[in-house]
Design an enzyme around this catalytic site. Structure first.
Site, PDB file in Angstrom:
ATOM      1  N   HIS A  43      91.910 -18.996 -65.613  1.00 37.22           N
ATOM      2  CA  HIS A  43      91.837 -19.930 -66.748  1.00 37.22           C
ATOM      3  C   HIS A  43      91.013 -19.417 -67.916  1.00 37.22           C
ATOM      4  CE1 HIS A  43      93.531 -23.588 -64.793  1.00 37.22           C
ATOM      5  NE2 HIS A  43      93.091 -22.998 -63.685  1.00 37.22           N
TER       6      HIS A  43
ATOM      7  N   LYS B 283      86.806 -31.550 -78.131  1.00 44.06           N
ATOM      8  CA  LYS B 283      86.827 -30.569 -77.036  1.00 44.06           C
ATOM      9  C   LYS B 283      85.394 -30.130 -76.809  1.00 44.06           C
ATOM     10  CE  LYS B 283      89.649 -27.946 -79.697  1.00 44.06           C
ATOM     11  NZ  LYS B 283      90.745 -27.636 -78.807  1.00 44.06           N
ATOM     12  N   ARG B 284      85.144 -29.348 -75.741  1.00 40.26           N
ATOM     13  CA  ARG B 284      83.797 -28.823 -75.563  1.00 40.26           C
ATOM     14  C   ARG B 284      83.376 -28.059 -76.822  1.00 40.26           C
ATOM     15  NH1 ARG B 284      81.286 -29.355 -70.334  1.00 40.26           N
ATOM     16  NH2 ARG B 284      79.696 -28.010 -71.226  1.00 40.26           N
TER      17      ARG B 284
ATOM     18  N   LYS C 238      85.717 -21.865 -80.053  1.00 46.24           N
ATOM     19  CA  LYS C 238      86.611 -22.949 -80.473  1.00 46.24           C
ATOM     20  C   LYS C 238      86.438 -23.290 -81.959  1.00 46.24           C
ATOM     21  CE  LYS C 238      86.558 -25.042 -75.825  1.00 46.24           C
ATOM     22  NZ  LYS C 238      87.948 -25.143 -75.337  1.00 46.24           N
TER      23      LYS C 238
ATOM     24  N   THR D  39      94.694 -27.894 -73.774  1.00 44.60           N
ATOM     25  CA  THR D  39      95.568 -28.981 -73.320  1.00 44.60           C
ATOM     26  C   THR D  39      95.422 -30.168 -74.276  1.00 44.60           C
ATOM     27  OG1 THR D  39      93.777 -29.441 -71.755  1.00 44.60           O
ATOM     28  CG2 THR D  39      95.772 -28.466 -70.864  1.00 44.60           C
TER      29      THR D  39
ATOM     30  N   LYS E 110      98.059 -33.055 -76.002  1.00 48.17           N
ATOM     31  CA  LYS E 110      97.861 -34.513 -76.066  1.00 48.17           C
ATOM     32  C   LYS E 110      98.015 -35.025 -77.492  1.00 48.17           C
ATOM     33  CE  LYS E 110      94.783 -33.877 -72.197  1.00 48.17           C
ATOM     34  NZ  LYS E 110      93.391 -33.562 -71.831  1.00 48.17           N
TER      35      LYS E 110
HETATM   36  C1  NBG Z   1      89.897 -23.619 -69.546  1.00 47.73           C
HETATM   37  C2  NBG Z   1      90.414 -22.922 -70.792  1.00 47.73           C
HETATM   38  C3  NBG Z   1      91.409 -23.790 -71.537  1.00 47.73           C
HETATM   39  C4  NBG Z   1      92.498 -24.245 -70.589  1.00 47.73           C
HETATM   40  C5  NBG Z   1      91.876 -24.917 -69.374  1.00 47.73           C
HETATM   41  C6  NBG Z   1      92.919 -25.331 -68.366  1.00 47.73           C
HETATM   42  C7  NBG Z   1      87.933 -22.910 -68.203  1.00 47.73           C
HETATM   43  C8  NBG Z   1      87.328 -21.824 -67.403  1.00 47.73           C
HETATM   44  N1  NBG Z   1      89.124 -22.662 -68.772  1.00 47.73           N
HETATM   45  O1  NBG Z   1      91.990 -23.057 -72.595  1.00 47.73           O
HETATM   46  O2  NBG Z   1      89.351 -22.617 -71.646  1.00 47.73           O
HETATM   47  O3  NBG Z   1      93.363 -25.139 -71.231  1.00 47.73           O
HETATM   48  O4  NBG Z   1      90.987 -24.034 -68.730  1.00 47.73           O
HETATM   49  O5  NBG Z   1      93.724 -24.259 -68.007  1.00 47.73           O
HETATM   50  O6  NBG Z   1      87.367 -23.984 -68.317  1.00 47.73           O
END
Ligand code: NBG
Length: 836
Positions: A377, A569-570, A575, A677, A681
């Site tokens: 991920h 988002k975080r 980002k 994701t 949404k």
């Molecule tokens: C996160 C990515 C996102 C991705 C999500 C779900 C981690 C390690 N990875 O881009 O930064 O959408 O995983 O796949 O949190």
């Protein structure tokens, strides 16, 4: 939600034999059940009941109905040879359960009726629920969407994770700064979990190993651990949408094997008497609040091994109970590793098979590889987990031996395949020996799995070319892509009921379970005036609702007519919330320069948590709030620009956000966001995206059409080229330019009461390092935002683009993603569950 009302089973089906207070779905029966639960579970009468009592009474009523279906599911499963899927994840961000469970059962409106007859309001009861914050962000939320889709697609599956006592911290904003408070989600108890004290396994840590020969003279290893902990199962049900399948999310809670040392107590050592209990329970005490960053902490390694071991022991137990041979484990089980957090499973499975179940190494290795699949991920190097060897050895001595043996055999195989390059051999080794020695968890996962996937097309390509290149060269066939998806149940039907209703009024309600097939039918309404008008009214109503939440939380009054430009988002430098903010400051500057400048009124909304130890991310939050202070209190900005930071972004707070967005900010530095994701949404709820060619943005843009997407910025390839050529951010900050003016405002302390020091670290990073290329992307981003303004002024064009975005987002449903996993990786099929 009139649609679900019209079709609710309670209005269609004939009364069944089991139509009693625990299973009946009519408002009358549910009303009785709620009263029963209020009296006999909560121990309350209406006169003394709090809102939480009513919420609990309703939740237990819903839970009974789900458990009824779960019993049928488990009976079918135990009596069959069907293959099932286990999704191992250290995080599951499932969000509030009541609303989505009511939808799954098709009793949302009937429950509203039932509680109304008892003098209660369903919306208020829904609002009472505190969500289990058992995840950081996208990774944990993805796991939750996947559980929803597994059940809805009628695939038998279990999510296995950790029962954290404290989930992700709650975020408060004090004087513009993030302040963390602990998340006490269990404070009032949770109705959704069923504790199962009889399903418990012991997990060992520390100690040493001994070699011996068994009765047949075979070489064996015995592990003499120093410490043992019990993991107790806590189950949360996961009902599929309008199907009988109910799967489980099984979370492990750590307990002491002996909770009380009577001997110590008897000699008067009262603290020592409970020491073991405290130490053991620490393992599942708290979720690590850093996503995308390695911890290297002993406790985290213990957490990982703890939940993986409990889960595998549980799976072996069930497998044997079904009368199957462990040698066929992979025939009836597929296990997916959600990132490297559960990748210790490779070694633990080998240990269980070889040491505990006497299976010879080669056979055990085949079973392990055939069972496991690994999803990566992240592309950030700092997020690839590795553990210092001495730490690993002291926590998991037997696992280290197994890993070294796997490595020895693996490197032999690599050499046997003709690889002679020692550099390459060193890179694929499970042990990093370039300096201090480490165990590399991603390498372990790659070697121990039969499938390795990325989460968006670009991400998978970059894994092959870059991060996992050496593994790709060795096993090209193991690699595949499964682009992420999100569940339309929570993210459209539940969050945006009015839009869902409008859509259903035109194309029927089959989209809820098959978005990919049915959403395209919306295209034909894109230019219809009446449909457009309804579409706009719904967006406006959603914006008004968010405006009222904003006012309630921050006191800031925003205009629902303005363009809602949202980034949630975080908080991370990659980002680039701060790039968004530089644009906000540019708008501010333009208005200050010329108060009559003709710009589209905007409300720029941010939300997201920063890891508590991530200083720069916290400074970004402070800057957002500082800019908000200045902008929102300047009369020149009235009716033109507002800035909002919403605190404590979580699933519950997110639900009213996506439906209210006009513009979705997906502006990460290309090559950094694995998928994203939130981007899905927003777009599913009719927001247009301003974004870079990163993660799933690329596929979203292809799907919705480039004319319906606002693209800007460097590509991943360009980012790499720029860096290799010696990128100089200063080149982009030309004297007299808008960017120079914007940076100057921050640097001079315009947003910090004249204090130039506060935001110095940010300025310094912009001008001297700019790892995430904000300077290079600033002008293209602003130009792109000007195009956004232009498009927004043309109401019809904008609405058409918005409708087309939704119509073309069908393939970003998690149902599509899960179907791909089921076919390409797990080889599992749906199983119909019948209610007897
Ligand atoms: C996160 C990515 C996102 C991705 C999500 C779900 C981690 C390690 N990875 O881009 O930064 O959408 O995983 O796949 O949190």
């Amino acid at each position: 939600m009139k649609t679900s009302k019209a079709k609710s089973p309670s209005r269609q089906r004939k009364p069944s034999v089991r139509e009693d207070t625990r299973t009946g779905l009519s408002p009358e029966v549910m009303k009785r059940a709620i009263m029963d639960n209020l009296n006999f579970i909560q121990g309350r009468v209406p006169l003394t009941a709090t809102r939480n009592d009513w919420y609990m009474a309703l939740a237990y009523t819903v839970r009974d109905r789900i458990l009824h279906r779960w019993m049928e599911t488990i009976e079918t499963y135990m009596g069959s040879k069907e293959k099932s899927v286990s999704y191992l994840s250290a995080e599951f961000l499932i969000g509030p359960q009541l609303g989505s469970n009511l939808l799954s059962l098709g009793i949302y409106e009937d429950a509203r009726d039932a509680v109304a007859q008892l003098g209660q309001n369903l919306d208020k009861l829904l609002d009472q629920e505190e969500e289990p914050g058992l995840g950081n962000g996208g990774l944990g939320r993805l796991a939750a969407c996947y559980l929803d889709s597994l059940a809805t697609l009628e695939i038998l599956g279990v999510g296995y994770g950790i029962h954290y006592e404290f989930g992700i911290f709650d975020q408060e904003i004090h004087d513009g700064w993030q302040v963390e408070t602990s998340d006490k989600w269990l404070r009032l108890g949770t109705p959704w979990e069923v504790p199962r004290p009889e399903i418990a396994f012991v997990v060992h840590f520390g100690g040493h190993t001994e070699q011996y020969a068994d009765e047949n003279g075979r070489f064996k290893v015995r592990w003499i651990p120093a410490r043992s902990v019990r993991g107790v199962a806590h189950d949360i049900t996961v009902p599929g949408y309008r199907v009988n399948t109910v799967n489980l999310l099984r979370l492990w809670k750590a307990e002491a094997t002996e909770s009380f040392d009577l001997e110590a107590f008897n000699v008067g050592e009262y603290y020592r008497a409970v020491e073991d209990k405290v130490a053991s329970e620490n393992i599942t005490k708290v979720l690590y609040p850093r996503d995308e960053a390695l911890q290297g902490k002993r406790l985290r390694l213990e957490q990982q091994c703890f939940f993986v071991s409990c889960s595998l022991q549980d799976l072996f137990r069930v497998h044997l109970r079904r009368g199957d041979d462990l040698r066929d484990f992979h025939v009836s089980n597929a296990i997916q590793l959600n990132d490297t957090h559960p990748s210790i499973a490779v070694a633990e499975m080998m240990r269980l098979l070889v040491d505990e179940h006497d299976i010879e190494w080669d056979t055990a290795w085949d079973i392990t590889q055939n069972t496991l699949g690994y999803t990566n991920h992240t592309l950030l190097p700092e997020a690839l987990e590795k553990w210092p060897l001495p730490l690993f050895a002291s926590v998991l001595p037997r696992h280290l031996e197994i890993i070294l043996e796997i490595n020895r055999r693996f490197l032999d195989e690599v050499r046997a395949r003709g690889v002679t390059d020692n550099g390459r051999i060193a890179r694929v080794s499970l042990i990093d020996e370039t300096g201090e020695r480490y165990v590399r968890m991603a390498n372990l996962a790659c070697v121990g799995s039969h499938a390795i996937n990325g989460v968006a097309a670009l991400h998978t390509e970059l894994l092959k070319q870059d991060v996992l290149h050496d593994f790709y060269e060795l096993f090209p066939d193991k690699f595949l892509n499964v682009t992420n998806g999100v569940t339309p149940r929570r993210w459209v039907l539940l969050s945006n009921p009015q839009l869902a209703e409008l859509i259903t009024s035109r194309i029927g309600d089959k989209w809820i379970r098959d978005m990919e097939r049915h959403f395209p039918k919306l295209e034909r309404f894109a230019d219809e005036a009446e449909f457009q008008d309804k579409w706009r009214r719904i967006k406006y109503a959603n914006k008004k609702k968010l405006a009222s939440i904003i006012r309630g939380q921050t006191g800031i009054v925003v205009d629902a007519e303005s363009l809602f430009d949202i980034q949630v988002k975080r908080i991370h430098e990659y980002k680039r919330q701060h790039l968004n903010l530089l644009h906000v400051i540019a708008l501010y500057h333009r208005i200050k320069q010329n108060p009559r400048v003709d710009i589209v009124p905007r409300t720029v909304i941010f939300a997201g948590k920063a890891a508590p130890g991530y200083v720069m991310a916290k400074l970004i939050i402070k800057l957002i709030n500082s800019v908000a202070d200045v902008v929102n209190n300047d009369p020149d900005m009235d009716g033109r620009l507002k800035v909002v930071f919403l605190s404590d972004f979580n699933v519950k707070n997110a639900q009213p956000v996506y439906p209210a967005a006009d513009l979705s900010e997906q502006i990460s530095t290309a090559g950094k966001e694995a998928s994203g994701t939130g981007n899905m949404k927003f777009s599913m709820n009719g927001a247009l995206t301003v974004g870079t060619l990163d993660g799933a943005n690329i596929e979203i843009r292809e799907a919705v059409g480039e004319e319906n997407f606002f693209l800007f910025g460097l590509t991943a390839t360009e980012v790499k080229e720029f860096k290799s050529q010696g990128y100089d951010p200063m080149r982009y900050v030309e004297p007299g330019s808008e960017l120079a003016a914007v940076i100057d405002l921050v640097a001079r302390g315009h947003f910090s009461n004249g204090d130039p020091r506060l935001f110095m670290p940010l300025i310094d990073s912009f001008l001297h390092h700019d790892e995430y290329m904000l300077m290079a992307d600033f002008q293209p981003y602003c130009d792109c935002q000007d195009r956004v303004d232009k498009a927004y002024r043309d109401e019809e064009r904008w609405t058409r683009m918005s409708i087309l975005n939704v119509a073309r987002m069908g393939s970003f449903s998690s149902d599509r993603a899960i179907r791909e996993y089921a076919e390409k990786i797990w080889n599992v099929k749906p199983v119909k569950i019948r209610i007897k």
